[in-house]
Each structure stands twice: as structure tokens, then as C-alpha cells.
Design a protein around this motif. Structure first.
Motif, short mmCIF file in Angstrom:
data_model
loop_
_atom_site.label_atom_id
_atom_site.label_comp_id
_atom_site.label_asym_id
_atom_site.label_seq_id
_atom_site.Cartn_x
_atom_site.Cartn_y
_atom_site.Cartn_z
N ILE A 78 -16.39 6.44 21.42
CA ILE A 78 -16.76 6.34 22.83
C ILE A 78 -18.09 6.07 23.04
O ILE A 78 -18.43 5.21 23.79
CB ILE A 78 -16.15 7.47 23.67
CG1 ILE A 78 -14.48 7.55 23.71
CG2 ILE A 78 -16.46 7.26 25.10
CD1 ILE A 78 -14.08 8.69 24.27
N ASN A 79 -18.97 6.69 22.49
CA ASN A 79 -20.28 6.44 22.41
C ASN A 79 -21.06 5.30 21.92
O ASN A 79 -22.04 4.99 21.80
CB ASN A 79 -20.98 7.70 22.40
CG ASN A 79 -20.73 9.16 23.60
OD1 ASN A 79 -20.57 8.57 24.51
ND2 ASN A 79 -20.87 10.19 22.89
N ASP A 80 -20.08 4.77 21.06
CA ASP A 80 -20.45 3.42 20.07
C ASP A 80 -21.39 4.06 19.28
O ASP A 80 -22.43 3.34 19.12
CB ASP A 80 -20.97 2.36 21.07
CG ASP A 80 -20.85 1.09 20.01
OD1 ASP A 80 -20.24 1.12 19.11
OD2 ASP A 80 -21.61 0.14 20.47
N CYS A 81 -21.42 5.11 18.73
CA CYS A 81 -22.60 5.74 17.56
C CYS A 81 -22.08 5.30 16.24
O CYS A 81 -21.20 5.96 15.59
CB CYS A 81 -22.72 7.09 17.77
SG CYS A 81 -23.80 7.82 16.60
N LEU A 157 -17.86 21.33 21.41
CA LEU A 157 -17.96 20.11 20.25
C LEU A 157 -18.47 19.07 20.62
O LEU A 157 -19.03 18.19 20.23
CB LEU A 157 -16.71 20.38 19.38
CG LEU A 157 -16.73 19.50 18.21
CD1 LEU A 157 -18.23 20.00 17.01
CD2 LEU A 157 -15.46 19.63 17.03
N ILE A 158 -17.76 18.71 21.84
CA ILE A 158 -18.00 17.26 22.72
C ILE A 158 -19.48 17.19 22.82
O ILE A 158 -20.12 16.26 22.62
CB ILE A 158 -17.07 17.19 23.82
CG1 ILE A 158 -15.74 17.00 23.53
CG2 ILE A 158 -17.93 16.00 24.71
CD1 ILE A 158 -14.78 17.09 24.78
N GLY A 159 -19.97 18.36 23.48
CA GLY A 159 -21.53 18.40 23.66
C GLY A 159 -22.41 18.24 22.45
O GLY A 159 -23.55 17.48 22.30
N ASP A 160 -21.98 18.79 21.39
CA ASP A 160 -22.60 18.88 20.11
C ASP A 160 -22.54 17.29 19.53
O ASP A 160 -23.73 16.80 19.20
CB ASP A 160 -21.64 19.61 18.97
CG ASP A 160 -22.04 19.40 17.39
OD1 ASP A 160 -22.77 18.20 17.25
OD2 ASP A 160 -21.58 19.90 16.67
N SER A 164 -25.77 14.40 18.95
CA SER A 164 -25.91 13.40 17.59
C SER A 164 -26.02 12.04 18.14
O SER A 164 -26.56 11.30 17.54
CB SER A 164 -25.42 13.73 16.44
OG SER A 164 -23.92 13.71 16.90
N ASN A 165 -25.03 11.71 18.94
CA ASN A 165 -24.64 10.28 19.01
C ASN A 165 -25.94 9.73 19.90
O ASN A 165 -26.29 8.67 19.55
CB ASN A 165 -23.49 10.04 20.03
CG ASN A 165 -22.25 10.45 19.51
OD1 ASN A 165 -21.15 10.31 20.26
ND2 ASN A 165 -22.09 10.44 18.18
N TYR A 166 -26.37 10.55 20.84
CA TYR A 166 -27.44 10.10 21.55
C TYR A 166 -28.83 9.74 20.73
O TYR A 166 -29.51 8.73 21.19
CB TYR A 166 -27.82 10.94 22.97
CG TYR A 166 -26.82 10.79 24.10
CD1 TYR A 166 -25.69 9.88 23.78
CD2 TYR A 166 -26.93 11.34 25.33
CE1 TYR A 166 -24.74 10.08 24.97
CE2 TYR A 166 -25.95 11.31 26.54
CZ TYR A 166 -25.06 10.53 26.32
OH TYR A 166 -24.26 10.64 27.32
N LEU A 167 -29.05 10.81 19.91
CA LEU A 167 -30.05 10.58 18.91
C LEU A 167 -30.08 9.50 18.30
O LEU A 167 -30.91 8.67 18.12
CB LEU A 167 -30.18 11.95 18.26
CG LEU A 167 -31.66 12.12 17.10
CD1 LEU A 167 -32.72 11.89 18.16
CD2 LEU A 167 -31.71 13.13 16.33
N LYS A 172 -31.80 4.77 16.49
CA LYS A 172 -31.29 3.53 15.67
C LYS A 172 -31.62 3.42 14.32
O LYS A 172 -31.79 2.35 13.55
CB LYS A 172 -31.77 2.11 16.37
CG LYS A 172 -31.12 1.95 17.71
CD LYS A 172 -31.52 0.44 18.23
CE LYS A 172 -31.12 0.45 19.76
NZ LYS A 172 -31.57 1.35 20.69
N ILE A 173 -31.93 4.89 13.58
CA ILE A 173 -32.23 4.93 12.49
C ILE A 173 -30.98 4.60 11.54
O ILE A 173 -30.06 4.30 11.95
CB ILE A 173 -32.48 6.40 12.21
CG1 ILE A 173 -31.21 7.37 12.25
CG2 ILE A 173 -33.73 6.92 12.78
CD1 ILE A 173 -30.56 7.71 11.39
N PRO A 174 -31.54 4.00 10.40
CA PRO A 174 -30.28 3.37 9.33
C PRO A 174 -29.22 4.04 9.21
O PRO A 174 -29.25 5.56 9.03
CB PRO A 174 -31.20 3.25 8.05
CG PRO A 174 -32.70 3.20 8.52
CD PRO A 174 -32.55 3.96 9.51
#
Length: 183
Positions: A78-81, A157-160, A164-167, A172-174
Motif C-alpha cells: 500500500i505504501n509502495d515501499c 505491527l502496522i505502525g512498525d 520502515s516504509n517511510y524511511l 530511497k536507499i538501494p
């Protein structure tokens, strides 16, 4: 007046570029996993963030490994991570999900397990609505066998995973995991 934009680039730190506390965590990851995943290394750009995040991620929970990976995959999709989707595809396979099941989880169309489907649908709706899932999604979650205690773990767990998704989506690290198909 002109406005200039600057491209900000984040570099994944090496062991020598992080604090002694984070170096010890890197050493543990290296011995346990054979590498320090780039996203964990990125948390180490801050003195306490990696240790804090690992404490959150490794907390005791009422959910089993497959349920946790469903949550991780749905939120990351959903967060396109790209990073977390790839990482949790690999972890999901370690816990026994097939490639087709992982794609079904990412699509939130889990025909192979009704309880997992209720979980995925609740997680999707909760993530999209920023914590405001419908009464129907909540009732379906409980009707499928989840408890109030499970609900708390699901939300944590959603918050967790949002962290990481937002980071990753910001830095945009590899991605240092095998590529996964776009859906």
C-alpha cells in the motif's frame, strides 16, 4: 525570485561510520544473516534509532510469523515501499509462502486461507484510512478468530511497517534484496 531545488542523496553507512553501539548491532546482524540490510544500516544514521526500531520489531506478539509477514507485505504494498516489499517477500518465502501466495497477499486477495484474507483486508483498510477501518472490516477480523489482543498487535505491527516504509520512501536507499514483480 527563482527557487532552486536540491537533490538530497542518502548514503548507506558502513560499520566504520556508525556509533560503537550500532557497530555491535551490525556485527550481530552480519553473523546472524550474513549481511546488514541497507534499511537497518540507514536507521544507524541516528545513535538510537536502530536499537529502538529493533526493539519494536522484535517485541513479543500474539501473531505468528505468517500473520506478521501478511501485515508487512500488505502495508509495504500500500505504501509502495520497494525495499520492504522485496525484503518481506524473501522473509515470507522463508516462512513457507509460495510465490503465488505472496502475490495474492500483496493483492489482498487471499483465496487460500479465509483467516489470512480477513487479516489482509483489515490491514489494507486500516492502512489506507490511517487507522479508521470500517466496522465491517473489524467485525470480519473478529469473526475470523482474531481477538482484541491480536488487534493491538496488528495495529502495532502496522505502525512498525509504516516507519520502515517511510524511511525507505524518503531516503530511497538501494534495495539489497531480490527484485519482486510489480502488481
Amino acid at each position: 525570485m527563482s527557487t532552486q531545488t536540491h537533490t538530497v542523496t542518502f548514503k548507506v553507512p558502513t560499520r566504520d561510520e556508525v556509533s560503537p553501539t550500532n557497530q555491535a548491532i551490525f556485527d550481530h546482524m552480519q553473523s546472524a544473516f550474513g549481511k546488514v540490510p541497507n534499511l537497518y544500516a540507514t536507521f544507524a544514521l541516528h545513535e538510537n534509532a536502530l536499537e529502538d526500531y529493533l526493539s519494536l520489531q522484535n517485541r513479543k506478539t500474539t501473531l505468528d510469523s505468517k500473520e506478521k509477514e501478511i501485515i508487512n507485505l500488505v502495508v509495504s504494498q500500500i505504501n509502495d515501499c520497494k525495499y520492504c516489499t522485496a525484503a518481506h517477500t524473501a522473509v515470507g518465502k522463508m516462512y513457507g509462502f509460495t510465490d503465488d501466495e505472496i502475490l495474492a497477499i500483496r493483492r489482498v486477495d487471499i483465496s487460500f486461507n479465509d483467516k489470512f484474507d480477513a487479516l489482509a483486508k483489515f490491514v489494507k483498510e486500516t492502512t489506507i484510512s490511517r487507522g479508521r477501518a470500517s466496522e465491517k472490516a473489524l467485525n470480519t477480523l473478529f469473526a475470523s478468530g482474531y481477538t482484541t489482543e491480536n488487534l493491538i498487535d496488528i495495529i502495532v505491527l502496522i505502525g512498525d511497517k509504516v516507519i520502515s516504509n517511510y524511511l525507505h520512501n524518503t531516503t530511497k536507499i538501494p534495495v539489497d534484496w531480490d527484485a519482486v514483480p510489480n502488481i
